[in-house]
Design a protein around this motif. Structure first.
Motif, short mmCIF file in Angstrom:
data_model
loop_
_atom_site.label_atom_id
_atom_site.label_comp_id
_atom_site.label_asym_id
_atom_site.label_seq_id
_atom_site.Cartn_x
_atom_site.Cartn_y
_atom_site.Cartn_z
N HIS A 117 33.28 16.36 7.19
CA HIS A 117 32.44 15.16 7.09
C HIS A 117 31.91 14.77 8.46
O HIS A 117 30.77 14.32 8.59
N ARG A 118 32.75 14.91 9.45
CA ARG A 118 32.39 14.43 10.79
C ARG A 118 31.47 15.40 11.53
O ARG A 118 30.57 14.99 12.28
N PHE A 119 31.68 16.71 11.32
CA PHE A 119 30.89 17.73 12.01
C PHE A 119 30.27 18.72 11.02
O PHE A 119 30.52 19.93 11.09
N PRO A 120 29.45 18.24 10.09
CA PRO A 120 28.88 19.17 9.10
C PRO A 120 28.00 20.24 9.73
O PRO A 120 27.89 21.35 9.19
N GLU A 121 27.40 19.93 10.88
CA GLU A 121 26.52 20.90 11.54
C GLU A 121 27.30 22.11 12.04
O GLU A 121 26.73 23.18 12.26
N LEU A 122 28.62 21.98 12.17
CA LEU A 122 29.46 23.08 12.64
C LEU A 122 30.29 23.72 11.53
O LEU A 122 30.63 24.90 11.60
N LEU A 123 30.63 22.94 10.50
CA LEU A 123 31.68 23.36 9.58
C LEU A 123 31.25 23.56 8.13
O LEU A 123 32.08 23.94 7.31
N ILE A 124 30.00 23.33 7.81
CA ILE A 124 29.54 23.62 6.44
C ILE A 124 28.17 24.32 6.50
O ILE A 124 27.53 24.36 7.54
N ASN A 125 27.77 24.86 5.34
CA ASN A 125 26.50 25.60 5.23
C ASN A 125 26.44 26.75 6.24
O ASN A 125 25.40 26.99 6.87
N ARG A 126 27.54 27.47 6.34
CA ARG A 126 27.60 28.59 7.29
C ARG A 126 27.20 29.88 6.58
O ARG A 126 28.03 30.69 6.19
N ASP A 127 25.91 30.05 6.43
CA ASP A 127 25.35 31.20 5.72
C ASP A 127 25.13 32.34 6.70
O ASP A 127 24.08 32.43 7.35
N ILE A 128 26.11 33.21 6.81
CA ILE A 128 26.04 34.28 7.81
C ILE A 128 24.98 35.34 7.47
O ILE A 128 24.68 36.19 8.31
N GLY A 129 24.43 35.25 6.27
CA GLY A 129 23.35 36.17 5.92
C GLY A 129 21.98 35.56 6.12
O GLY A 129 20.96 36.22 5.87
#
Length: 306
Positions: free
Chosen positions: A81-93
């Protein structure tokens, strides 16, 4: 996810060494994992979507402190919740990840150091600073941390950052808050410990780089930063050569043998699925104090390094 065992080299002897160093054994680990999983089930705001291997690694990374593992598990879910830019939506493709791999080479070395630390190398930085989007590299770092939390067995990390191509443009574009946020995630959600950050080929830019380090990192981590001039061999007083790529004076092999290989070992779907699991802050018990440290209102200053 796929089997990373073929890339991360961890021998039975090394695993036994790590366990001895943190003061645990197989029976103790099984008891701890069972207890921690039961604790997790009793937390109304936390999902229990973690494997036993993750809990075991977090237990090892926390030096067998049950309280620190509980803090870590809470952080693992709540920091999204606090750092969504780092920890979610991590689409490595995705196209963003394809772009970043062309402009900086990041790698996790397969061999542990003699003291059972995992080595990570950043090198071949694009000389054009506009091609370096630090947020994307921060997100890539959390992808590697995610893998290591279920696959690695080590006492912590050694990071080697090659500054050969780094110039003033890179320095002014560095996001201090991003580095601070990464440190929070690194030592809380993943319970990792930094043994040393080594800046190599550091002559021209070293004063600016060290200024960034002092502003961005906690005081304790600042003491674990070391600079090495071009042509020097002082890095190898800390890390043996077979853990460093050839291009930086080591004997492990060429950089391209290792760059982004860890990322290739996981399924795109596995990582995106992991991203979905986070805390439900509306269900956090009023007496739960972990939220004050890691939740939406958490304070970086409250955190400490092991």
């Amino acid at each position: 996810m796929t089997d990373t065992g073929k890339y991360l080299v961890i021998t039975a002897e090394e695993m036994a060494y790590v366990r001895r160093e943190v003061g645990t054994n197989e029976d103790d680990i099984k008891t701890a994992v069972t207890s921690l999983r039961e604790w997790l089930r009793m937390q109304p705001h936390l999902p229990d979507a973690v494997d036993d291997s993750l809990i075991e690694r977090m237990y090892i990374n926390s030096k067998c402190s049950m309280e620190k593992v509980k803090l870590g598990l809470d952080a693992y879910f709540s920091l999204k919740h606090r750092f969504p830019e780092l920890l979610i939506n991590r689409d490595i493709g995705g196209s963003d990840f394809q772009f970043l791999m062309k402009h900086l080479k990041m790698m996790t070395m397969p061999r542990l150091t003699k003291d059972a630390y995992r080595v990570h190398v950043w090198t071949a930085v694009d000389k054009d600073p506009t091609n370096i989007i630090w947020l994307l590299y921060g997100k890539t770092m959390t992808c590697a941390l995610e893998i290591m939390l279920v696959e690695d067995y080590s006492l912590g990390d050694v990071i080697v950052f090659d500054l050969a191509n780094v110039n003033g443009g890179h320095i002014v574009r560095t996001d201090i808050n991003l580095i601070r946020n990464l440190e929070v995630c690194y030592k809380t959600a993943y319970r990792r410990r930094l043994k040393g950050l080594h800046l190599v080929n550091a002559s021209k830019i070293i004063h600016s780089a060290m200024k960034i380090v002092k502003m961005a990192l906690s005081e304790k981590l600042q003491k674990r930063v070391f600079a090495h001039l071009p042509g020097s061999t002082t890095l190898f007083e800390y890390v043996q050569r077979d853990c460093i790529p050839d291009e930086l004076g080591g004997t492990a092999g060429p950089v391209d043998n290792f760059s982004y290989k860890l990322r290739e070992m996981i399924s795109r779907e596995w990582l995106l699925e992991k991203d979905k699991y986070m805390s439900d802050e509306s269900k956090r018990p009023a007496e739960n104090r972990y939220g004050d440290i890691y939740g939406i209102a958490g304070s970086f200053k409250k955190l400490s390094v092991d």
